[in-house]
Design a protein around this motif. Structure first.
Motif: not given
Lengths: 355, 355
Positions: B6-12
């Motif tokens: 989820t946090l990696a997707r936030f970074r995207e």
């Protein structure tokens, strides 16, 4: 890469700005908090709870449902899905960064092309009527200052322990924290890297002095820390044997970085050390787990400096050698060790003045 | 979905705005064209060619190299990689859309939260001092008008053949093109769907009349087309048996869509038809090849209308039935048939007034 795949990638880029603000708005509107407090609400109930027309709530939540951040079932309403599992501390860190991007970058990026052409912050000037860099302007504009300061404090708190764990500090070190702002770096140096006889001096523009000295007192380090006012480009104070350069070199183009490194070289005795903390691009820029190139060029050129951007570690190494330093140690943070929302992948370069 | 994912997707999401403008700026600065003309240039040579400091050229190109859009080899300079294989026509279409997003949306999105709260275009007002919707404001602001019109002409040219290929047109049809703007839809109706005895009337605000009638003359259809001035919400003209509603219903919240459909129902005789062209969300909103939810909610609420956004096909079907229509045919464009950079996935709903 086929033309079709290239165009599909363009589409990912095209939906970047709307995706970013849709997600952030769902937090800003209080929709995520409302669902945390009371799962199962309908769009109508959420709209009542946060003061937004249900139609708009439903529209904005479509994306969060698509992503699996929020769940929706007919007759059972909305509930947090993946977002419910993210620790609050992580969400707060990510939201501080997103807010900084919104306030400091989103609108300013509109003028990126003109900023690149002129080397000036055209967007910042149009929005705030201000000349200069972001760092010149934050003093007068609270919205920029708060978005920026909140983020930098978070970044510093997260990364300084790693930095100080990876540099050597000789006994009796006389440390100069170059462009040390209002002293937080000096405080951390004393707290995290104390050696007998150490003294830490913050070097920054004279107007930072009052706040810096207050910070030293507040943290109980006033006896061991001091402040020198000046401009890095006009000459760097002598009498120190360790210089720290944190979060600074990436703000400048090559010419200015070389000027800074030459200045540090001139100020240090032979054998003196410089320790640099800076985000770096991977040597193979196509590595996908390093997002520095996705963010920093546009951010520095269009939003904060009108120039600058990180380099590869090998570039900084070459520049240090060109300025009379021998690089004694480099460490690049493993992106896998950073929280997954964090963009900057930092590195440390330690170097010694050889002659 | 794990918290880490989820946090990696936030970074995207976080790198969405900078990625978008970095790519667009490389086109705006002329870097891509320069490399097409003369492959193998260095950053210094490119900088000379386009009038930008080489440091900035190098910084902005890092991302395009990461993506494989542009290639770079030490000693051999930059050259177009994947970008070199994309037909110019496709690039032009994608760039028209990107420019529209930049001009109409990028800065305005900053105020998405306040726009959702108030149902007004806070960003448009702050930037242009203008009240009303984007469509009210374009007349006075050339930058908005040109970015918007260029895109809409492209969209209309690409999608109208598909629309007219999928609707029935009875002999002698008296056609009303609802909110038909300056007549292009009417012209296309006549050109692409001609049946004996057909007449097509554009219905839109009175101020569109002059330009609309000019368009009819310029396209040689003035004998078969006419204009009626009025406001959709004040009543829809009678005397027609086919109503077209293209690119319009998605601009409004449910209440307004129902009002429009009730108005069309009232205006038509029993047996009269309505044909709707509108982007739709997939029934399963988690489908990843439909990007409508990534774009339209923020775009309509924050940048063009202060309300609105597409719906699922099933929602439009329900609303039509609620207003006294029987849906006779629906077609959703297969996303795989659209060029891969195109965001809107459109559908057609044809319906008949039953009583």
């Amino acid at each position: 890469m086929t033309p079709e795949a290239t165009l599909a990638r363009f589409r990912e880029y095209m939906v970047g700005p709307t995706r970013f603000m849709t997600l952030l708005s769902c937090f800003e509107l209080g929709i995520v908090d409302a669902l945390r407090d009371r799962p199962g609400m309908t769009a109508a109930e959420l709209g009542d709870a946060v003061g937004v027309k249900p139609d708009a709530v439903e529209q904005l939540l479509f994306l969060l449902v698509k992503e699996g951040f929020v769940g929706y079932e007919d007759g059972r309403g909305y509930s947090l899905d993946a977002l419910g599992g993210v620790p609050e501390r992580d969400l707060k860190r990510a939201l501080a960064y997103m807010n900084m991007i919104k306030v400091v970058a989103l609108r300013q990026l509109f003028n990126l092309t003109e900023s690149a052409r002129t080397g000036t912050l055209v967007g910042l000037k149009e929005l705030y009527g201000a000349e200069g860099t972001l760092y010149d302007v934050v003093a007068e504009h609270r919205d920029l200052r708060e978005a920026w300061a909140k983020l930098m404090d978070t970044v510093t708190a997260n990364i300084d322990p790693w930095f100080f764990g990876n540099i050597d500090m000789p006994s009796g070190a006389q440390v100069l924290d170059l462009a040390g702002n209002t002293g937080l770096g000096a405080v951390h140096t004393y707290q995290m890297k104390h050696v007998p006889g150490m003294r830490v001096t913050t070097f920054d523009l004279p107007e930072k002095e009052t706040e810096c000295l207050e910070n030293f007192r507040a943290h109980g380090v006033a006896e061991h820390c001091s402040f020198i006012g000046g401009n890095v480009f006009d000459g760097i104070p002598e009498g120190f044997d360790v210089v720290l350069i944190k979060h600074f070199l990436d703000m400048f183009d090559r010419d200015a970085v070389i000027q800074i490194l030459n200045g540090v070289h001139k100020s240090l005795p032979v054998g003196g050390q410089v320790n640099i903390l800076v985000p770096v691009y991977p040597e193979d820029v196509t590595e996908t787990d390093n997002h520095n190139v996705d963010f920093f060029p546009a951010f520095f050129i269009g939003c904060t400096m009108g120039q600058g951007g990180p380099q590869k570690l090998s570039t900084y190494r070459n520049w240090l050698e060109e300025c009379g330093f021998e690089v004694t140690r480099t460490v690049t943070k493993d992106p896998a060790e950073l929280p997954q929302d964090v963009i900057p992948v930092p590195a440390i370069l330690s170097a010694t003045k050889t002659a």
